[in-house]
Design an enzyme around this catalytic site. Structure first.
Site, mmCIF file in Angstrom:
data_model
loop_
_atom_site.group_PDB
_atom_site.id
_atom_site.type_symbol
_atom_site.label_atom_id
_atom_site.label_comp_id
_atom_site.label_asym_id
_atom_site.label_seq_id
_atom_site.Cartn_x
_atom_site.Cartn_y
_atom_site.Cartn_z
ATOM 1 N N SER A 1 0.868 -1.185 0.000
ATOM 2 C CA SER A 1 0.000 0.000 0.000
ATOM 3 C C SER A 1 0.898 1.226 0.000
ATOM 4 O O SER A 1 2.109 1.111 0.193
ATOM 5 C CB SER A 1 -0.878 0.010 1.255
ATOM 6 O OG SER A 1 -0.118 0.414 2.382
ATOM 7 N N ASP A 2 0.341 2.408 -0.181
ATOM 8 C CA ASP A 2 1.126 3.596 0.105
ATOM 9 C C ASP A 2 0.961 3.877 1.608
ATOM 10 O O ASP A 2 0.174 3.223 2.309
ATOM 11 C CB ASP A 2 0.717 4.788 -0.777
ATOM 12 C CG ASP A 2 1.866 5.805 -0.914
ATOM 13 O OD1 ASP A 2 2.767 5.823 -0.039
ATOM 14 O OD2 ASP A 2 1.872 6.600 -1.877
ATOM 15 N N TRP A 3 1.688 4.857 2.074
ATOM 16 C CA TRP A 3 1.753 5.181 3.507
ATOM 17 C C TRP A 3 0.338 5.403 4.071
ATOM 18 O O TRP A 3 -0.338 6.359 3.668
ATOM 19 C CB TRP A 3 2.598 6.439 3.677
ATOM 20 C CG TRP A 3 2.900 6.835 5.083
ATOM 21 C CD1 TRP A 3 2.147 7.647 5.880
ATOM 22 C CD2 TRP A 3 4.039 6.458 5.845
ATOM 23 N NE1 TRP A 3 2.747 7.808 7.090
ATOM 24 C CE2 TRP A 3 3.924 7.088 7.104
ATOM 25 C CE3 TRP A 3 5.151 5.654 5.610
ATOM 26 C CZ2 TRP A 3 4.872 6.928 8.110
ATOM 27 C CZ3 TRP A 3 6.098 5.511 6.603
ATOM 28 C CH2 TRP A 3 5.955 6.135 7.838
#
Ligand code: NOJ
Length: 743
Positions: free
Chosen positions: A272-274
């Site tokens: 995922s992104d942050w």
């Protein structure tokens, strides 16, 4: 074919890599059989370095990856705990944003892209990987493959182009640079193709904003660079923060399952992104973290970056039967396989002795080459450049970016150090003293400042000099993630400063450092020359000094279109023709309209009354100190059979005064098709270094695969019919020939 002298190991996806990937998968499957469900969930959890309970969590088998820790001793200790004190001894993936260099900083990706040089970009990525690996990083979150057509978006700095073809070739080269031939070799790190997908199309150029991209456009423009990076062997993918057509990428089954796994057969893993999994409920897609974890998991996001929602919720989901052990295994398997491929089970530790020192002489030389090859000469009236040592005795060096080792580095420089930078002022002083006197002044404190107190000193410096070079632009923090601008003129009082200096009538050159294309209409007529340097990195100074004084000739070409005014955005060369295309006879001025002229659609076309339809500088544009002439375009045949190739040849001659490098570009147009096609599409580029007067015959091959497009049914096809091909030094080239693709 190119004067790029930097050697790079041939690093291509080879059959041996497939064999090694299968072996890694088998080992992952065996290991999975020994893991508890909790240990499996632990592998899906990426934790920020410095987290207070990190060591215990690793010991307990609850962490698969660490991000943002780059102290070598700490990393070796974390790996020791993982390998020696956790039950199964599974090593950690250590992730870091190594985007345009690690300690040695190369030009921002958009700047590197302006070199149109796959070998150079691969070598820069290789050096970045070696420096990062020398502290224990084994995974970078790069390359960013987001095609972008909006310079307001701060992350255009990280993009490689507005064009899918250029972005694909440069992105694939970066992957090869990071990963090398064999991921288990020292200095190879895992690449991450990001941000899947469509991030570059954020509405209004505002970071994180909504994207709405018709599937045909998604497949034609935004996905090809990802496919190319995966074909080059990228082992991981990052989901975009954004929602796409109503579904956030982090829970987008169409992207993560249909396209990535089913159509493309991707066997690596998706991170995922942050915090983008927890943000699913901020998007309004889910009601709480438990639902977010399930939505992301179901769509195929393997690893949770930072948020901890997988770690907190997947155990309960498993117990409740919301997810199955088989599903869990499928999510963990490619993460383990990546660790096997990286050789971490054999040796997870970093031994600095096996790496060259960071920012060493060779790395600096490469950074200088990269910076030199990324600066685009946009204007050079009266051959203002190169400056000639013989004819000037004094030079004024003015502006907030002339002597700022930090700002020249650009957006992603977590690990770069301004102390390693050589600024333009320093390099010019070294190169010119004592023969040429330098008068320097900042003029304004920084690029955003409106304070004009420094103007007098700057004007005085200019008055004393034979020639003036102004270093203006944007500080690094004005571009990059979440740093978007609605007005992309030179900020602060810089335009006023340029106006004041230009009134002196001295030969005036602008060197512009910026993270995006800026709108330059308000300064272009006030200066004699413009060298667009992007944010050039550690070695900005020596590179720019060499270019200004003609030690090397500029060769870069724009990887994005430069608008005249912000209201033209999106403006890009590969647009559709529309049913009412403008022509150069089109009246493009409001003043030319008669008073009370009646409204009519007769003869009307697609343009702005106040900005016309052309950009300030088109894609592919860039001047040289020499001149290149193109002539005698020829095709090897008038028709192309589906299994055959057409050779496209042109004579390229350096008709100017000095040796220089030219980037030769080939564009095509599918003249009639079952869906509307771009007016031009890049399908080839080559770099040639020619001595003054020298000429060569340049040859490209076109085959059926170059003519494919996505049709109404989302299939990649060709249709028989007529095509036009252009070859030249810019996307606005007019030299063309036609051919026909047979059925
Ligand atoms: C957010 C950014 O979107 C992404 O590109 C980056 O890799 C992660 N943060 C990690 O820093």
């Amino acid at each position: 074919m190119t004067d790029n002298h930097i050697e790079v190991a041939a690093a291509r996806q080879q059959p041996s890599q497939d064999a090694e990937a299968s072996a890694a998968l088998e080992r992952a499957q065996t290991l999975l059989g020994r893991m508890t469900s909790a240990e499996k969930i632990g592998q899906l959890h990426q934790v920020n370095g410095g987290y207070s309970e990190l060591e215990q969590q690793i010991r307990d088998g609850n962490v698969g990856s660490v991000i943002n820790e780059v102290r070598m001793d700490t990393l070796n200790e974390l790996q020791r705990i993982a390998c020696e004190e956790s039950r199964l001894g599974i090593p950690l993936l250590i992730g870091r944003d190594v985007i345009h260099g690690f300690r040695t900083i190369f030009p921002i990706p958009l700047g590197q892209a302006a070199a149109w040089d796959t070998q150079l970009i691969e070598t820069c990525a290789r050096v970045a990987a070696i420096e990062a690996a020398s502290v224990g990083v084994n995974w970078t979150f790069a390359p960013m493959l987001d095609v972008s057509r909006d310079p307001r978006w701060g992350r255009i700095a990280e993009s490689l182009s507005e064009d899918p073809y250029l972005c694909s070739h440069l992105g694939a080269a970066m992957v090869r640079g990071f990963q090398g031939d064999d991921l288990s070799q020292p200095g190879a790190i895992a690449a991450c193709a990001k941000h899947f997908a469509g991030y570059g199309a954020v509405e209004g150029g505002i970071d994180y904003n909504t994207t709405n991209i018709p599937e045909i456009e998604l497949r034609s423009t935004y996905l090809p660079s990802f496919k190319a990076a995966l074909d080059a062997g990228a082992v991981t993918v990052m989901a975009s923060f954004t929602d796409l057509n109503g579904v956030p990428a982090t829970a987008n089954e169409f992207l993560m399952q249909q396209v990535l796994r089913k159509e493309w057969g991707f066997g690596g893993f998706v991170v995922s992104d942050w915090d983008s999994i927890v943000q699913l409920s901020v998007h309004g897609l889910t009601a709480n973290d438990a639902e977010s974890a399930l939505a992301a998991f179901d769509s195929g996001i393997n690893m949770d970056m930072n948020s901890g929602v997988y770690s907190r919720n997947l155990g309960a989901a498993l117990a409740a039967g919301a997810i199955s052990e088989t599903q869990l295994d499928a999510m963990v398997e490619p993460i383990l396989a990546t660790k096997f491929r990286l050789g971490l089970f054999e040796n997870a530790y970093c031994d600095p002795a096996s790496f060259p020192a960071a920012v060493n002489h060779d790395h600096r030389e490469l950074a200088k080459q990269a910076a030199m090859k990324s600066c685009v000469l946009l204007k050079n009236a009266n051959n203002t450049l190169p400056l000639l040592r013989e004819t000037i005795t004094s030079l004024a060096v003015i502006g907030p970016l002339a002597d700022d080792g930090y700002e020249q580095l650009g957006t992603w420089v977590f690990d770069g150090d301004a102390a390693d930078s050589i600024t333009a002022l320093a390099a010019l002083q070294t190169a010119l003293a004592p023969a040429i006197t330098i008068h320097s002044a900042r003029g304004v404190e920084n690029t955003r400042s409106h304070n004009t107190d420094g103007f007098d000193a700057a004007i005085e410096a200019a008055r004393q000099a034979d020639s003036v070079v102004m270093f203006v632009g944007e500080e690094a923090i004005l571009s990059g993630e979440a740093h978007c601008r609605a007005d992309i003129n030179l900020p602060g009082a810089q335009v006023q400063l340029i106006e004041a200096i230009s009134e002196l009538g001295k030969p005036l050159t602008l060197v512009i450092m910026a993270g995006r294309p800026l709108t330059l209409s308000n300064v272009i007529d006030k200066v004699d020359a413009i060298l667009y340097a992007w944010h050039p990195g550690t070695m900005a100074g020596p590179a720019i000094a060499d270019l200004l004084f003609g030690v090397s000739a500029p060769s870069a070409k724009l990887p994005v279109t430069f608008p005249r005014v912000v209201g033209q955005i999106p403006i890009y060369y590969g647009h559709k023709n529309t049913g009412k295309p403008p022509s150069h006879d089109t009246i493009t001025s409001m003043e030319a309209i008669d008073n009370r002229a009646p409204q009519t659609s007769l003869g009307m076309s697609a343009f702005y009354l106040d900005a016309g339809f052309t950009p300030l500088f088109p894609f592919g544009f860039g001047l040289s100190y020499s001149r290149f002439e193109y002539r005698d375009l020829s095709l090897s045949a008038a028709t192309l059979l589906p299994t055959d190739e057409i050779k496209v040849q042109v004579t390229l001659q350096n008709t100017g005064p000095c040796a220089a490098e030219e980037i030769v570009q080939l564009y095509i147009r599918d003249l009639v098709a079952s869906v509307t096609r771009p007016v031009k599409e890049l399908k080839g580029f080559q770099k040639h270094y020619l001595q003054s007067g020298a000429s060569i015959r340049v040859e490209f091959s076109l085959s059926r695969s170059d003519l494919m497009f996505c049709n109404r049914h989302m299939e990649w096809v060709t249709e028989p019919g007529d095509f036009r091909v252009w070859v030249g030094g810019c996307s606005d080239t007019e030299m063309s020939a036609d051919f026909r693709l047979e059925a």
